[in-house]
Enzyme design. Structure first.
Site, PDB file in Angstrom:
ATOM      1  N   GLU A 280     -99.319  66.031 132.492  1.00 31.43           N
ATOM      2  CA  GLU A 280     -98.389  66.475 131.438  1.00 31.43           C
ATOM      3  C   GLU A 280     -99.127  66.696 130.118  1.00 31.43           C
ATOM      4  O   GLU A 280     -98.789  66.083 129.103  1.00 31.43           O
ATOM      5  CB  GLU A 280     -97.313  65.396 131.226  1.00 31.43           C
ATOM      6  CG  GLU A 280     -96.522  65.037 132.467  1.00 31.43           C
ATOM      7  CD  GLU A 280     -95.655  63.797 132.270  1.00 31.43           C
ATOM      8  OE1 GLU A 280     -95.787  63.118 131.226  1.00 31.43           O
ATOM      9  OE2 GLU A 280     -94.853  63.502 133.157  1.00 31.43           O
ATOM     10  N   PRO A 281    -100.126  67.558 130.097  1.00 33.08           N
ATOM     11  CA  PRO A 281    -100.850  67.749 128.838  1.00 33.08           C
ATOM     12  C   PRO A 281    -100.002  68.540 127.836  1.00 33.08           C
ATOM     13  O   PRO A 281     -99.306  69.479 128.210  1.00 33.08           O
ATOM     14  CB  PRO A 281    -102.077  68.574 129.258  1.00 33.08           C
ATOM     15  CG  PRO A 281    -101.599  69.355 130.441  1.00 33.08           C
ATOM     16  CD  PRO A 281    -100.605  68.472 131.158  1.00 33.08           C
ATOM     17  N   ARG A 283    -100.847  68.357 123.724  1.00 37.67           N
ATOM     18  CA  ARG A 283    -101.770  68.636 122.621  1.00 37.67           C
ATOM     19  C   ARG A 283    -103.018  69.396 123.087  1.00 37.67           C
ATOM     20  O   ARG A 283    -103.494  70.296 122.409  1.00 37.67           O
ATOM     21  CB  ARG A 283    -102.186  67.283 122.024  1.00 37.67           C
ATOM     22  CG  ARG A 283    -102.879  67.347 120.698  1.00 37.67           C
ATOM     23  CD  ARG A 283    -103.378  65.959 120.306  1.00 37.67           C
ATOM     24  NE  ARG A 283    -102.360  64.941 120.368  1.00 37.67           N
ATOM     25  CZ  ARG A 283    -101.579  64.600 119.348  1.00 37.67           C
ATOM     26  NH1 ARG A 283    -101.713  65.182 118.191  1.00 37.67           N
ATOM     27  NH2 ARG A 283    -100.667  63.647 119.482  1.00 37.67           N
ATOM     28  N   ARG A 319     -97.188  65.596 110.446  1.00 37.17           N
ATOM     29  CA  ARG A 319     -98.183  64.705 111.041  1.00 37.17           C
ATOM     30  C   ARG A 319     -98.950  63.860 110.016  1.00 37.17           C
ATOM     31  O   ARG A 319     -99.126  62.657 110.235  1.00 37.17           O
ATOM     32  CB  ARG A 319     -99.143  65.472 111.953  1.00 37.17           C
ATOM     33  CG  ARG A 319     -98.425  66.121 113.145  1.00 37.17           C
ATOM     34  CD  ARG A 319     -99.385  66.708 114.159  1.00 37.17           C
ATOM     35  NE  ARG A 319    -100.152  65.676 114.805  1.00 37.17           N
ATOM     36  CZ  ARG A 319    -101.390  65.326 114.483  1.00 37.17           C
ATOM     37  NH1 ARG A 319    -102.031  65.971 113.532  1.00 37.17           N
ATOM     38  NH2 ARG A 319    -101.992  64.352 115.109  1.00 37.17           N
ATOM     39  N   TYR A 323     -98.294  60.096 110.766  1.00 31.07           N
ATOM     40  CA  TYR A 323     -99.373  59.429 111.510  1.00 31.07           C
ATOM     41  C   TYR A 323    -100.668  59.312 110.716  1.00 31.07           C
ATOM     42  O   TYR A 323    -101.719  59.051 111.319  1.00 31.07           O
ATOM     43  CB  TYR A 323     -99.747  60.256 112.756  1.00 31.07           C
ATOM     44  CG  TYR A 323     -98.644  60.644 113.686  1.00 31.07           C
ATOM     45  CD1 TYR A 323     -97.719  59.709 114.153  1.00 31.07           C
ATOM     46  CD2 TYR A 323     -98.542  61.949 114.158  1.00 31.07           C
ATOM     47  CE1 TYR A 323     -96.730  60.083 115.042  1.00 31.07           C
ATOM     48  CE2 TYR A 323     -97.560  62.327 115.052  1.00 31.07           C
ATOM     49  CZ  TYR A 323     -96.653  61.389 115.486  1.00 31.07           C
ATOM     50  OH  TYR A 323     -95.692  61.757 116.383  1.00 31.07           O
ATOM     51  N   CYS A 348     -90.455  66.247  97.107  1.00 33.61           N
ATOM     52  CA  CYS A 348     -90.436  65.127  96.159  1.00 33.61           C
ATOM     53  C   CYS A 348     -90.621  63.788  96.868  1.00 33.61           C
ATOM     54  O   CYS A 348     -89.697  62.972  96.946  1.00 33.61           O
ATOM     55  CB  CYS A 348     -89.150  65.168  95.357  1.00 33.61           C
ATOM     56  SG  CYS A 348     -89.150  66.596  94.284  1.00 33.61           S
ATOM     57  N   GLU A 349     -91.765  63.597  97.443  1.00 33.67           N
ATOM     58  CA  GLU A 349     -92.162  62.348  98.103  1.00 33.67           C
ATOM     59  C   GLU A 349     -93.670  62.229  97.904  1.00 33.67           C
ATOM     60  O   GLU A 349     -94.397  63.213  98.112  1.00 33.67           O
ATOM     61  CB  GLU A 349     -91.947  62.418  99.625  1.00 33.67           C
ATOM     62  CG  GLU A 349     -90.543  62.623 100.077  1.00 33.67           C
ATOM     63  CD  GLU A 349     -89.800  61.314 100.344  1.00 33.67           C
ATOM     64  OE1 GLU A 349     -90.441  60.238 100.342  1.00 33.67           O
ATOM     65  OE2 GLU A 349     -88.587  61.397 100.534  1.00 33.67           O
ATOM     66  N   TYR A 377     -97.082  69.343 118.021  1.00 32.59           N
ATOM     67  CA  TYR A 377     -96.346  68.336 117.224  1.00 32.59           C
ATOM     68  C   TYR A 377     -96.323  68.752 115.757  1.00 32.59           C
ATOM     69  O   TYR A 377     -96.524  67.935 114.868  1.00 32.59           O
ATOM     70  CB  TYR A 377     -96.962  66.943 117.409  1.00 32.59           C
ATOM     71  CG  TYR A 377     -97.072  66.559 118.860  1.00 32.59           C
ATOM     72  CD1 TYR A 377     -95.932  66.251 119.593  1.00 32.59           C
ATOM     73  CD2 TYR A 377     -98.298  66.561 119.523  1.00 32.59           C
ATOM     74  CE1 TYR A 377     -96.007  65.940 120.942  1.00 32.59           C
ATOM     75  CE2 TYR A 377     -98.379  66.252 120.874  1.00 32.59           C
ATOM     76  CZ  TYR A 377     -97.234  65.935 121.572  1.00 32.59           C
ATOM     77  OH  TYR A 377     -97.299  65.630 122.910  1.00 32.59           O
TER      78      TYR A 377
HETATM   79  N1  PLP Z   1     -95.916  62.971 128.731  1.00 30.65           N
HETATM   80  C1  PLP Z   1     -95.174  62.082 128.062  1.00 30.65           C
HETATM   81  C2  PLP Z   1     -94.231  61.229 128.816  1.00 30.65           C
HETATM   82  C3  PLP Z   1     -95.302  61.961 126.664  1.00 30.65           C
HETATM   83  O1  PLP Z   1     -94.566  61.070 126.003  1.00 30.65           O
HETATM   84  C4  PLP Z   1     -96.225  62.804 125.973  1.00 30.65           C
HETATM   85  C5  PLP Z   1     -96.415  62.685 124.533  1.00 30.65           C
HETATM   86  O2  PLP Z   1     -96.575  61.645 123.977  1.00 30.65           O
HETATM   87  C6  PLP Z   1     -96.951  63.728 126.725  1.00 30.65           C
HETATM   88  C7  PLP Z   1     -96.777  63.791 128.099  1.00 30.65           C
HETATM   89  C8  PLP Z   1     -97.917  64.668 126.084  1.00 30.65           C
HETATM   90  O3  PLP Z   1     -98.959  64.004 125.474  1.00 30.65           O
HETATM   91  P1  PLP Z   1    -100.163  64.820 124.863  1.00 30.65           P
HETATM   92  O4  PLP Z   1     -99.588  65.880 123.991  1.00 30.65           O
HETATM   93  O5  PLP Z   1    -100.937  63.817 124.119  1.00 30.65           O
HETATM   94  O6  PLP Z   1    -100.934  65.408 126.011  1.00 30.65           O
END
Ligand code: PLP
Length: 430
Positions: A280-281, A283, A319, A323, A348-349, A377
């Protein structure tokens, strides 16, 4: 690697000058490079070579939360990617972009019964369940619809991913997944529920990971769990190893591990698992494929360094505020001179600060700068705080470009509110 480079002294997205986009669309604006997205998918797939199962390559399910723009998802759908979704809205976006239900994985701790029903009707490939309570609800929804849900439990391996606390998800105190030690009992109970077919195991320990060690430890624990579950009679056919691989934000820092090193580690960690792997990439695919293009409103003197006030703000790119994230900042037309400055937005922060005491290209009022690595993100987390309209998005491919999300109109923002007549007429309390 990305496709944002200087040509003839001006920053381009592929073959398109960023100035041309800013002239036509205004700023701030997000600009994405399709070539960079395609390249990252290819590199990730190459890194997973040799991990086929029954002749099938691993499923690359793009984490839609990283960038849900319809054009971005369509590029990914065209490349045969699947989707990792965490809401009914993301599921609908993935389907609308042409990603088949079969290639969709549904993650998230708070799936509602309505979202489960939607996902079942769309025939999604796998629900990654995060609690036994959720398994019971899904069982009921599936049984009521006369459908079957293919499920995995997201297991919390209690591993410190070594990333920012707000994007660390695999420690026992985090809200995600079921506790590792409780997993065998949870699987036994879930397998007995009507409407569920238990088919796999899932894990995701955090995002922007810069060390493969914690991932390998987590995967080792998942391998042991697969053996335990099989010994208990479960037919485990899939293992979803999540996302999380970091991307370079700060060019002065060591680069995160390359996808090829990640692939090698996965081959080592999963040897003998005999499952279809899923990833599940997010980023990694889109992070470096986007920039936030902005203009300098003015430069104001400061006690330690001048404040470069740009027309993008924390509501457009959260971000840094959320973060403490670092984004490289570059002039669109660098003069070669550099200075040290604080880069801030108009909100205004005090938190609306992109960089303090940053050594960067010297820029002045009216010039344009970009925040690099703003494809993940970023636009998706934007808000309208300070009644600032949502920023438009542009996709570039070669020498072509198109607006893929229009700039929101302030009038539309105001029109979304309504004022009941009684709010105008009621007497005051005092
Ligand atoms: N899968 C799950 C369940 C997530 O919560 C996230 C993000 O935090 C991702 C995949 C994607 O992560 P990344 O964008 O770091 O690859």
């Amino acid at each position: 690697m990305d496709h944002f480079d200087l040509h003839d002294g001006a920053l381009h997205a592929e073959q398109v000058p960023l100035d041309a986009i800013a002239d036509a669309v205004g700023t701030p604006v997000y600009v994405y490079s399709a070539a960079t997205i395609r390249r990252h998918v290819r590199v990730f797939r190459e890194a997973l070579a040799g991990l086929e199962h029954d002749g099938q390559a691993p499923l690359v399910a793009f984490a839609v939360k990283a960038n849900p723009n319809a054009a971005v998802l369509s590029v990914l759908a065209g490349l045969g990617c699947g989707a990792d979704v965490v809401s009914g809205g993301e599921l609908m976006r993935a389907r609308a972009a042409g990603i088949p239900g079969e290639k969709i994985v549904f993650s998230g701790v708070g799936k509602t019964a309505d979202e489960m029903a939607l996902a079942l009707r769309e025939g999604i490939g796998q629900f990654n369940l995060e609690s036994e309570e959720e398994a019971r609800t899904l069982s009921k929804v599936a049984a009521d619809l006369g459908l079957t849900a293919r499920v995995a439990f997201r297991v919390n391996p209690d591993v410190d991913a070594g990333t920012h606390a707000k994007i660390s998800t695999g420690r026992s105190e985090n809200k995600f997944g079921i506790a590792y030690d409780l997993a065998p009992d949870a699987y036994a109970r879930a397998a007995a529920l009507p409407g569920l077919v238990v088919q796999g195991v899932a894990v995701h320990i955090g995002s922007q990971l810069t060390d493969l060690g914690p991932l390998e430890t987590a995967f080792g624990r998942i391998g042991a769990l697969i053996a335990t579950l099989r010994a208990a009679g479960h037919d485990i056919r899939t293992a979803d190893l999540g996302g999380g691989l970091g991307v370079p934000y700060d060019p002065t820092k060591p680069a995160p591990p390359a996808p090829s090193a990640y692939g090698e580690m996965v081959r080592r960690a999963t040897a003998g698992w005999n499952v279809r792997l899923m990833f599940e990439p997010g980023r990694l695919i889109v992070g470096n494929a986007g920039v936030l293009l902005t203009s300098v409103i003015r430069v104001k003197p400061g006690a330690q360094a001048p404040f470069v006030i740009v027309d993008a703000a924390m509501n457009d790119l959260m971000r840094p505020a959320l973060y403490d994230a670092w984004h490289d900042i570059r002039a669109v037309r660098p003069s070669g001179e550099r200075f040290v400055a604080n880069v801030v937005g108009p909100v205004c922060e005090t938190g609306d600060t992109f960089a303090m005491q940053r050594s960067m290209d010297r820029v002045d009022e009216g010039e344009r700068v970009v925040f690099m690595t703003a494809g993940a993100y970023a636009a998706t987390m934007a808000s309208t705080y300070n009644s600032r309209a949502l920023t438009p998005e542009v996709l570039v491919s070669g020498d072509r470009w198109a607006v893929v999300r229009k700039r929101q109109k302030i009038e539309a923002l105001i029109a979304a509110d309504s004022v009941p007549a009684w709010a105008l007429n009621e007497p005051t309390e005092d």
